[in-house]
Design an enzyme around this catalytic site. Structure first.
Site, PDB file in Angstrom:
ATOM      1  N   ILE A  30       0.823  -1.218   0.000  1.00 16.75           N
ATOM      2  CA  ILE A  30       0.000   0.000   0.000  1.00 16.75           C
ATOM      3  C   ILE A  30       0.861   1.274   0.000  1.00 16.75           C
ATOM      4  O   ILE A  30       0.404   2.340  -0.417  1.00 16.75           O
ATOM      5  CB  ILE A  30      -0.982  -0.026   1.197  1.00 16.75           C
ATOM      6  CG1 ILE A  30      -2.205   0.815   0.918  1.00 16.75           C
ATOM      7  CG2 ILE A  30      -0.314   0.386   2.484  1.00 16.75           C
ATOM      8  CD1 ILE A  30      -3.341   0.612   1.915  1.00 16.75           C
ATOM      9  N   ASN A  86      11.446  -8.689   7.304  1.00 12.95           N
ATOM     10  CA  ASN A  86      11.796  -8.002   8.547  1.00 12.95           C
ATOM     11  C   ASN A  86      11.274  -8.798   9.740  1.00 12.95           C
ATOM     12  O   ASN A  86      10.146  -9.293   9.697  1.00 12.95           O
ATOM     13  CB  ASN A  86      11.183  -6.595   8.561  1.00 12.95           C
ATOM     14  CG  ASN A  86      11.718  -5.729   7.438  1.00 12.95           C
ATOM     15  OD1 ASN A  86      12.870  -5.845   7.052  1.00 12.95           O
ATOM     16  ND2 ASN A  86      10.865  -4.865   6.896  1.00 12.95           N
ATOM     17  N   GLY A  92      12.569  -3.940  11.864  1.00 13.56           N
ATOM     18  CA  GLY A  92      11.689  -3.050  11.115  1.00 13.56           C
ATOM     19  C   GLY A  92      10.323  -3.633  10.810  1.00 13.56           C
ATOM     20  O   GLY A  92       9.593  -3.117   9.956  1.00 13.56           O
ATOM     21  N   GLN A  93       9.951  -4.723  11.528  1.00  9.77           N
ATOM     22  CA  GLN A  93       8.643  -5.326  11.265  1.00  9.77           C
ATOM     23  C   GLN A  93       7.536  -4.469  11.882  1.00  9.77           C
ATOM     24  O   GLN A  93       7.627  -4.078  13.049  1.00  9.77           O
ATOM     25  CB  GLN A  93       8.591  -6.749  11.846  1.00  9.77           C
ATOM     26  CG  GLN A  93       7.308  -7.491  11.511  1.00  9.77           C
ATOM     27  CD  GLN A  93       7.340  -8.966  11.915  1.00  9.77           C
ATOM     28  OE1 GLN A  93       8.275  -9.426  12.579  1.00  9.77           O
ATOM     29  NE2 GLN A  93       6.308  -9.700  11.524  1.00  9.77           N
ATOM     30  N   HIS A  99       5.766 -11.709   6.078  1.00 14.07           N
ATOM     31  CA  HIS A  99       5.613 -11.282   4.686  1.00 14.07           C
ATOM     32  C   HIS A  99       6.981 -11.063   4.066  1.00 14.07           C
ATOM     33  O   HIS A  99       7.911 -10.604   4.725  1.00 14.07           O
ATOM     34  CB  HIS A  99       4.774 -10.004   4.601  1.00 14.07           C
ATOM     35  CG  HIS A  99       5.182  -8.939   5.561  1.00 14.07           C
ATOM     36  ND1 HIS A  99       4.802  -8.954   6.891  1.00 14.07           N
ATOM     37  CD2 HIS A  99       5.962  -7.841   5.406  1.00 14.07           C
ATOM     38  CE1 HIS A  99       5.326  -7.909   7.497  1.00 14.07           C
ATOM     39  NE2 HIS A  99       6.039  -7.216   6.617  1.00 14.07           N
ATOM     40  N   HIS A 101       8.899  -8.954   1.342  1.00 16.43           N
ATOM     41  CA  HIS A 101       8.849  -7.778   0.468  1.00 16.43           C
ATOM     42  C   HIS A 101       9.615  -8.101  -0.814  1.00 16.43           C
ATOM     43  O   HIS A 101      10.734  -8.640  -0.741  1.00 16.43           O
ATOM     44  CB  HIS A 101       9.583  -6.584   1.101  1.00 16.43           C
ATOM     45  CG  HIS A 101       8.964  -6.025   2.330  1.00 16.43           C
ATOM     46  ND1 HIS A 101       8.148  -4.910   2.316  1.00 16.43           N
ATOM     47  CD2 HIS A 101       9.053  -6.399   3.632  1.00 16.43           C
ATOM     48  CE1 HIS A 101       7.778  -4.618   3.551  1.00 16.43           C
ATOM     49  NE2 HIS A 101       8.311  -5.499   4.373  1.00 16.43           N
TER      50      HIS A 101
HETATM   51  P1  5GP Z   1       6.990  -4.466   7.623  1.00 17.40           P
HETATM   52  O1  5GP Z   1       7.345  -3.084   8.064  1.00 17.40           O
HETATM   53  O2  5GP Z   1       6.157  -5.175   8.670  1.00 17.40           O
HETATM   54  O3  5GP Z   1       8.137  -5.294   7.137  1.00 17.40           O
HETATM   55  O4  5GP Z   1       6.098  -4.282   6.336  1.00 17.40           O
HETATM   56  C1  5GP Z   1       4.723  -4.090   6.371  1.00 17.40           C
HETATM   57  C2  5GP Z   1       4.324  -3.637   4.998  1.00 17.40           C
HETATM   58  O5  5GP Z   1       2.926  -3.741   4.883  1.00 17.40           O
HETATM   59  C3  5GP Z   1       4.678  -2.153   4.710  1.00 17.40           C
HETATM   60  O6  5GP Z   1       5.495  -2.088   3.546  1.00 17.40           O
HETATM   61  C4  5GP Z   1       3.323  -1.494   4.530  1.00 17.40           C
HETATM   62  O7  5GP Z   1       3.330  -0.475   3.561  1.00 17.40           O
HETATM   63  C5  5GP Z   1       2.430  -2.668   4.150  1.00 17.40           C
HETATM   64  N1  5GP Z   1       1.057  -2.480   4.533  1.00 17.40           N
HETATM   65  C6  5GP Z   1       0.590  -2.035   5.740  1.00 17.40           C
HETATM   66  N2  5GP Z   1      -0.753  -2.024   5.739  1.00 17.40           N
HETATM   67  C7  5GP Z   1      -1.153  -2.469   4.513  1.00 17.40           C
HETATM   68  C8  5GP Z   1      -2.434  -2.661   3.914  1.00 17.40           C
HETATM   69  O8  5GP Z   1      -3.492  -2.433   4.498  1.00 17.40           O
HETATM   70  N3  5GP Z   1      -2.448  -3.120   2.637  1.00 17.40           N
HETATM   71  C9  5GP Z   1      -1.290  -3.387   1.947  1.00 17.40           C
HETATM   72  N4  5GP Z   1      -1.430  -3.827   0.696  1.00 17.40           N
HETATM   73  N5  5GP Z   1      -0.070  -3.215   2.479  1.00 17.40           N
HETATM   74  C10 5GP Z   1       0.000  -2.762   3.751  1.00 17.40           C
END
Ligand code: 5GP
Ligand code: ZN
Length: 113
Positions: A30, A86, A92-93, A99, A101
């Protein structure tokens, strides 16, 4: 359970889905950090990399293979891309459902910030 990505898997929040099967789903991030930025997640809830067990080996392999397949579908395979997972706060999670990236479409720097 109040998990954002579990809701996304169930279709309770919208997403631009790029691929899905019984085990995994890939969708656009997103807040993209690159011209191409999508996520690949297991449909089953797993909070962090630390929660993986030996039984999850094929699932984790499938995440990686799906990342590569979708990267090809998005046309970034040959030029190259980066895959990142992450773990916990210092990693940085921010969403606690594992997930992968996949980032591409620009030059990546190393080391990451
Ligand atoms: P993290 O920081 O946990 O490694 O990554 C989480 C990722 O999820 C971020 O890149 C963030 O932009 C994405 N994200 C958070 N909320 C949503 C959402 O509601 N929909 C989508 N498609 N991505 C999301
Ligand atoms: Zn979840």
């Amino acid at each position: 359970m109040d998990c954002l990505f579990c809701k996304l898997v169930k279709g309770e929040i919208p997403a631009t889905i790029l691929y899905q099967d019984d085990d995994v789903i890939a969708f656009e991030d997103i807040m993209p950090q690159a011209p191409c930025h999508f996520l690949v997640i297991p449909k089953r809830h797993i909070s962090t990399l630390n929660d993986l067990t030996d039984e999850d080996a094929s699932l984790v392999g499938k995440l990686q293979i799906t990342a590569a397949k979708v990267a090809k579908q998005k046309g970034i395979s040959d030029e190259g891309y980066r895959v990142v997972m992450n773990c916990n706060e210092m990693g940085g999670q921010t969403v606690y459902h594992i997930h992968m990236h996949v980032l591409g479409g620009r030059n990546m720097t190393w080391p990451p910030g």
